[in-house]
Structure formats: C-alpha cells, structure tokens
Design an enzyme around this catalytic site. Structure first.
Site, mmCIF file in Angstrom:
data_model
loop_
_atom_site.group_PDB
_atom_site.id
_atom_site.type_symbol
_atom_site.label_atom_id
_atom_site.label_comp_id
_atom_site.label_asym_id
_atom_site.label_seq_id
_atom_site.Cartn_x
_atom_site.Cartn_y
_atom_site.Cartn_z
ATOM 1 N N HIS A 154 0.833 -1.205 0.000
ATOM 2 C CA HIS A 154 0.000 0.000 0.000
ATOM 3 C C HIS A 154 0.870 1.258 0.000
ATOM 4 O O HIS A 154 0.625 2.192 -0.773
ATOM 5 C CB HIS A 154 -0.919 -0.025 1.224
ATOM 6 N N GLU A 155 1.888 1.278 0.853
ATOM 7 C CA GLU A 155 2.738 2.467 0.940
ATOM 8 C C GLU A 155 3.531 2.679 -0.347
ATOM 9 O O GLU A 155 3.694 3.806 -0.811
ATOM 10 C CB GLU A 155 3.680 2.350 2.146
ATOM 11 N N HIS B 11 1.426 4.371 -2.911
ATOM 12 C CA HIS B 11 1.399 5.836 -2.851
ATOM 13 C C HIS B 11 2.529 6.431 -3.683
ATOM 14 O O HIS B 11 2.345 7.432 -4.390
ATOM 15 C CB HIS B 11 1.545 6.307 -1.402
ATOM 16 N N GLU C 60 -5.985 6.951 -0.890
ATOM 17 C CA GLU C 60 -5.969 5.730 -0.093
ATOM 18 C C GLU C 60 -6.552 4.553 -0.876
ATOM 19 O O GLU C 60 -5.999 3.457 -0.869
ATOM 20 C CB GLU C 60 -6.753 5.939 1.205
#
Length: 263
Positions: free
Chosen positions: A123-124, A127, A185
C-alpha cells in the site's frame, strides 16, 4: 518581449508536466520534477534516521527486509530501495519518493503474518508509484508561489518544513496531521493488492489486516464523513471486491516459484 516569452514557455512547461495519469488511469496535476521529489524524499528520510531510534532486533529487521525486498523486486526499474525499521509503538509504515521505506515496530503487533505486512508495505509503495506526494506537493507549489521547497526542507524547523513532511506522507511523525485523501488511499489499496499478489503474498490477508487494525483501535474511529480516510469497514469491503481481480496474479506468482518465506 523576452520576459513575456519566458512566461509563455514556463506556462507551457507547467501544463505539460501537470498533464499526467496515475497507474489506474486517473488524471493528475503534477508540477514537481521526479528528480526533485526523489531528493526531497531522501532528505526527509535521512533526517528521520538521524532523529528517530531504529530497531536493533536483527530478527525484526530481517523479517521486514524479506517482505519489502520481495515486493520491490516486482516493481521493476532501476530504483534501489532502502528499508529502515523504526523503534516506534504506532502501527504505521511509510514509503517516500526516491525508494525509501520505513516500518514501525508497532506494526508487527498488528500485521500477524508476512502477507499482512506485505499488504501495508505494498500500500505504501502504491502511494509512491501513483505519485500521490507529488500531487500534494504540486498543490503547495502552485499555492505558495513557487517556494523553494527543497531548501525549506533542508532548513530549520518551520511551518514550511512541516508542511512538506506532511505532503510527503510523514507529517504524523512531526505532529502535522495531513493524511492522504480517500481517493489516494483507495488507489494505494488497489496498487498494493496488485504488488503483494505479484510478489507471491496472499492478497486475502489484506482483509484480515484491516480487521486487526479495527480491533487494535477498539472500534474508535470517527464517522467516515468526518475523516479523509475511508472507514475500516469501507476499506475492507473495497479490498474484498478487488481480491478476485488479483488472485490470478497471486496464483501466477506461486506457479512461477515466488513463494516468500519470511519469518
């Protein structure tokens, strides 16, 4: 005439840079050169490493490195990724432009297995791949009249420096709350699922991770309309809906021998 020509060239250049598309096809407003974003990410990361304690537990560090490396190896390109495990109780992680990843030791109490940890790290990195920090920095750049952002970051503590840290996604480390928007997100969730599946981690564990997150928070989260973050239930439902799309990636990775054994 010369001054007017320079203004026209600058405007055209900004327009060309601003026209960008995220990995999922969303139109983006990007003004910052990738090289400058990488430099800001590296500068912020170096400062954090100087200021914040790091884990001395070799088992923890090797575990996080194992999961992180399995994911970054699937990203491609020439980017070299650096991973640091910070001795910090909060269940958090981050990734910065320039190939920098930070994981808090507190996350290891909530992410119960390698696939759950992979869900967070994927997920990070999502980004970063979607240039979400660039979008937020571009807005600051546009609204603050072309401030020398890198210079402010390298200087003493200031409101400008705190704003840059927040835009990069590590504002909480410095007491500045600027979470990524709901659309960022949700986008990072999808990219993260794809990355973890391609690396051979079970994407179904992402749902279990967020159930653990909800339990760790004791169910104490603000109503969704009051928060830029999606609620835990919304995020879990969104992940469940996407898992059938990424299961073939996971199965292909397993068939190709990508079976991480991080313990």
């Amino acid at each position: 005439m010369k001054f007017r020509r320079l203004i026209m060239i600058s405007a055209l250049t900004a327009g060309l840079v601003a026209c960008a598309t995220s990995p999922l096809g969303r139109n983006q407003f990007l003004l910052m050169p990738a090289g400058e974003m990488d430099q800001m990410g590296a500068t912020a990361y170096a400062q954090m490493k100087e200021e914040k304690p790091q884990s001395k537990d070799s088992h923890e560090v090797n575990y996080v490195l194992c999961v992180s490396n399995a994911i970054t190896n699937t990203v491609g390109g020439n980017q070299q990724w650096e991973v640091t495990v910070f001795q910090e109780d909060s269940a958090n992680a981050f990734a910065l432009p320039g190939g920098k990843i930070g994981v808090h030791t507190g996350l290891l109490n909530v992410a119960k297995n390698q696939s759950q940890l992979a869900a967070v790290i994927g997920h990070e990195i999502g980004h970063v791949q979607a240039q979400h920090s660039n979008e937020r920095m571009s807005l600051q750049y546009a609204t603050q009249g072309g401030m020398q952002l890198l210079g402010a970051l390298a200087g003493q503590d200031s409101a400008a420096k705190q704003g840059i840290m927040a835009a990069l996604g590590v504002g909480a480390e410095y007491g500045v709350a600027l979470p990524f928007s709901r659309k960022h997100e949700a986008e990072a969730d999808i990219i993260g699922l794809q990355l973890m599946a391609q690396a051979g981690f079970d994407p179904r564990e992402s749902v279990n991770l967020w159930q653990n997150m909800a339990a760790a928070n004791g169910g104490n989260e603000p109503p969704e309309f009051m928060s830029t973050h999606p609620s835990n239930s919304t995020r879990i439902n969104g992940l469940r809906a996407r898992i059938p799309e990424v299961m073939p990636l996971y199965q292909q990775a397993q068939a190709a021998g990508r079976k991480p054994q991080c313990g």
